[in-house]
Write a protein that holds these residues in place. Structure first.
Motif, PDB file in Angstrom:
ATOM      1  N   UNK B   1       3.587 -37.048  23.154  1.00 47.97           N
ATOM      2  CA  UNK B   1       3.531 -35.581  23.137  1.00 47.97           C
ATOM      3  C   UNK B   1       3.972 -35.011  24.482  1.00 47.97           C
ATOM      4  N   UNK B   2       4.661 -33.887  24.417  1.00 51.24           N
ATOM      5  CA  UNK B   2       5.137 -33.286  25.664  1.00 51.24           C
ATOM      6  C   UNK B   2       3.958 -32.735  26.466  1.00 51.24           C
ATOM      7  N   UNK B   3       4.289 -32.385  27.693  1.00 48.92           N
ATOM      8  CA  UNK B   3       3.256 -31.855  28.575  1.00 48.92           C
ATOM      9  C   UNK B   3       2.787 -30.484  28.075  1.00 48.92           C
ATOM     10  N   UNK B   4       1.478 -30.206  28.082  1.00 53.29           N
ATOM     11  CA  UNK B   4       1.020 -28.888  27.656  1.00 53.29           C
ATOM     12  C   UNK B   4       1.545 -27.795  28.583  1.00 53.29           C
ATOM     13  N   UNK B   5       1.818 -26.608  28.035  1.00 53.50           N
ATOM     14  CA  UNK B   5       2.330 -25.530  28.886  1.00 53.50           C
ATOM     15  C   UNK B   5       1.197 -24.881  29.682  1.00 53.50           C
ATOM     16  N   UNK B   6      -0.014 -24.912  29.107  1.00 51.31           N
ATOM     17  CA  UNK B   6      -1.194 -24.421  29.833  1.00 51.31           C
ATOM     18  C   UNK B   6      -2.247 -25.517  29.816  1.00 51.31           C
ATOM     19  N   UNK B   7      -2.818 -25.794  30.974  1.00 53.23           N
ATOM     20  CA  UNK B   7      -3.893 -26.775  31.016  1.00 53.23           C
ATOM     21  C   UNK B   7      -4.974 -26.351  32.010  1.00 53.23           C
ATOM     22  N   UNK B   8      -6.205 -26.213  31.522  1.00 51.82           N
ATOM     23  CA  UNK B   8      -7.370 -25.965  32.374  1.00 51.82           C
ATOM     24  C   UNK B   8      -8.071 -27.296  32.582  1.00 51.82           C
ATOM     25  N   UNK B   9      -8.344 -27.647  33.842  1.00 54.66           N
ATOM     26  CA  UNK B   9      -9.057 -28.898  34.113  1.00 54.66           C
ATOM     27  C   UNK B   9     -10.335 -28.592  34.886  1.00 54.66           C
ATOM     28  N   UNK B  10     -11.461 -28.801  34.247  1.00 53.06           N
ATOM     29  CA  UNK B  10     -12.772 -28.661  34.901  1.00 53.06           C
ATOM     30  C   UNK B  10     -12.906 -27.343  35.659  1.00 53.06           C
ATOM     31  N   UNK B  11     -12.481 -26.269  35.029  1.00 51.47           N
ATOM     32  CA  UNK B  11     -12.462 -24.982  35.724  1.00 51.47           C
ATOM     33  C   UNK B  11     -13.857 -24.371  35.797  1.00 51.47           C
ATOM     34  N   UNK B  28      -2.946 -25.782  25.944  1.00 56.55           N
ATOM     35  CA  UNK B  28      -2.096 -25.118  24.960  1.00 56.55           C
ATOM     36  C   UNK B  28      -0.715 -25.765  25.043  1.00 56.55           C
ATOM     37  N   UNK B  29      -0.154 -26.125  23.890  1.00 55.58           N
ATOM     38  CA  UNK B  29       1.177 -26.730  23.874  1.00 55.58           C
ATOM     39  C   UNK B  29       2.247 -25.645  23.877  1.00 55.58           C
ATOM     40  N   UNK B  30       3.436 -26.043  24.258  1.00 56.88           N
ATOM     41  CA  UNK B  30       4.537 -25.094  24.260  1.00 56.88           C
ATOM     42  C   UNK B  30       4.790 -24.570  22.849  1.00 56.88           C
TER      43      UNK B  30
END
Lengths: 219, 257
Positions: B1-11, B28-30
């Motif tokens: 799978x491609x890289x997500x366009x939005x990624x929140x990590x432990x925010x 969120x994916x593209x």
């Protein structure tokens, strides 16, 4: 003394008064915008400076400020002529009040306007100049109009530092001729006429600038 | 799978003593259309506002289009983002607001052309051509010279959408865009979004209380409560067979099932 002569002498005084207003008003506006913006956006020490300026000039008498600039500063080696002293004192005094007008009007622009301008990626100066100030300016006009009229009336103080303004001419004419009634009726009319001109001008400005902003509500 | 366009990590995100997000992660994916539903105060709008850089974060990382949003690399270390970095990151993002936030001192056309001209450096002619096409798209071609205050709420919001689209964002954030509208004006705004969604040419993240709309338009629906994604999935699953009790209770209250 004939009435026509009285009027012509007083008109000379009025011209001096108008000159003072014409010079003090831009100074006041400059101070108001500079310190208003500093108060809102500059780093803390500058904000403190702005507050000091506002509180000092609002909290002391305009006449005493005038005396300080004209009579006291020379003791510190800073002599300025009466006209300049008058313009500086009045400009700084009215400017201090104007500072709060600028600040209040900018803060009254809804926060959503700032947020939309961030979302559209405007730079901080574009946000201020293109989005916030044009709207704030409309809020500023009526209180600025009040201050301009205050300034016209406050100019009479400069008669006390030897400037031959309208009030000065009126007093000396009255001392000379004792035609107190006629003189002070003319003086009253002249001050009122000057204030009215400013009042009309600011109302016109408000109308011009508020195009599109007429009705309230959400945008 | 491609890289997500939005990624929140432990925010993490706090307002004073109130914790909105504590260790929040989300992707969120593209070209994905994601609806966020949930009770008010659950952090839905804050999520969008953080992405639009209207709110900072107190911990964790966020990636947008492969780059850190609130941090940048400096001497091989991640440091808080500069204004310049944020400015660059915002090129990816566009937002439509609940209360429209149109510029009342500008005509509809200038509302749409101002940012493309001043920020992206488009010529007036290009910006105006693009604005006319966008106004056509949202059905307001005849309102170009009107001021926002002369428009209805639904019309204002359609201008709001056109204005955001004019910057050609890769990601469109829609923050309760019909909540401030009279009920009879909701559909004209949702229709515009429906048409956009059909093209599937950009990522959309929407916070909404329009459940039927969310169901119809979304690839994925996330149910938010108290700063956490309680449940997420394709619309059919969430709306027809919610697993979590809190999701069921919320949907029951909303849809009167």
């Amino acid at each position: 003394m004939e009435f026509g002569e009285i009027v012509s002498v007083l008109l000379q005084g009025a011209i001096v008064t108008i000159k003072i207003v014409a010079m003090a008003l831009p100074l006041a506006a400059f101070m108001a915008f500079t310190f208003g913006l500093v108060r809102l956006y500059a780093p803390a020490p500058f904000k403190q400076l702005s507050i000091l300026y506002i509180e000092f000039f609002r909290g002391t008498s305009a006449l005493i400020q005038l005396y300080w600039i004209y009579f006291v500063l020379p003791f510190f080696g800073l002599s300025i002529d009466a006209m300049t002293a008058g313009v500086i004192a009045l400009g700084l005094n009215i400017g201090a009040y104007g500072t709060e007008v600028v600040r209040g009007a900018i803060q009254a622009v809804p926060k959503g306007q700032y947020e939309a301008s961030v979302a559209l990626n405007f730079t901080s100066s574009q946000r201020l100049l293109r989005i916030i100030l044009p709207q704030a300016l409309v809020n500023m006009i009526p209180p600025f109009g009040n201050l301009a009229i205050e300034l016209v009336k406050a100019t009479s103080l400069v008669s006390l530092i030897t400037i031959a303004d309208l009030t000065f001419k009126a007093k000396s004419l009255a001392d000379m001729t004792l035609q107190v009634g006629e003189i002070f009726v003319v003086v009253l009319v002249l001050y009122f006429a000057m204030a009215q001109c400013l009042s009309l001008f600011f109302r016109y400005l408000e109308k011009r600038l508020s195009r599109g902003l007429g009705r309230g509500g959400m945008n | 799978m491609s890289q997500p366009i939005i990624e929140f990590k432990n925010v993490q995100k706090r307002f004073g003593d109130t914790t909105i997000f504590d260790d929040f992660s989300f992707k969120v994916e593209e070209n994905e259309i994601v609806s966020i539903i949930g009770p008010s105060g659950s952090g839905k709008s804050t999520l969008l506002r953080i992405l639009m850089t209207l709110e900072g974060i107190d911990g964790g990382y966020i990636n947008v289009a492969g780059e850190s949003l609130w941090h940048m690399l400096w001497n091989d270390r991640y440091v808080p983002a500069s204004n310049k970095h944020l400015h660059k990151m915002r090129e990816q993002l566009g937002m439509v607001f609940q209360h429209f936030n149109l510029f009342p001192h500008m005509t509809v056309k200038r509302n749409i052309t101002e940012a493309p001209m001043r920020v992206k450096g488009l010529s007036r002619q290009d910006a105006e051509e693009s604005a006319e096409a966008l106004l056509e798209l949202v059905g307001l071609a005849d309102k170009a010279e009107s001021y926002p205050n002369d428009l209805s709420g639904g019309q204002k919001q359609r201008v709001g959408i056109a204005r955001a689209l004019a910057m050609r964002p890769a990601i469109l954030l829609l923050d309760e865009i019909t909540s401030a509208l009279d009920p009879e004006l909701v559909d004209e705004v949702l229709d515009v979004i429906r048409n956009l969604a059909k093209e599937q040419s950009f990522t959309m993240l929407l916070v909404t209380h329009e459940m039927y709309f969310a169901r119809e338009i979304s690839d994925r629906v996330c149910f938010f409560d108290k700063g956490k994604i309680v449940e997420e999935g394709v619309p059919e699953d969430i709306f027809s067979a919610p697993r979590e009790e809190r999701t069921q209770a919320f949907l029951n209250a909303y849809l009167g099932q």
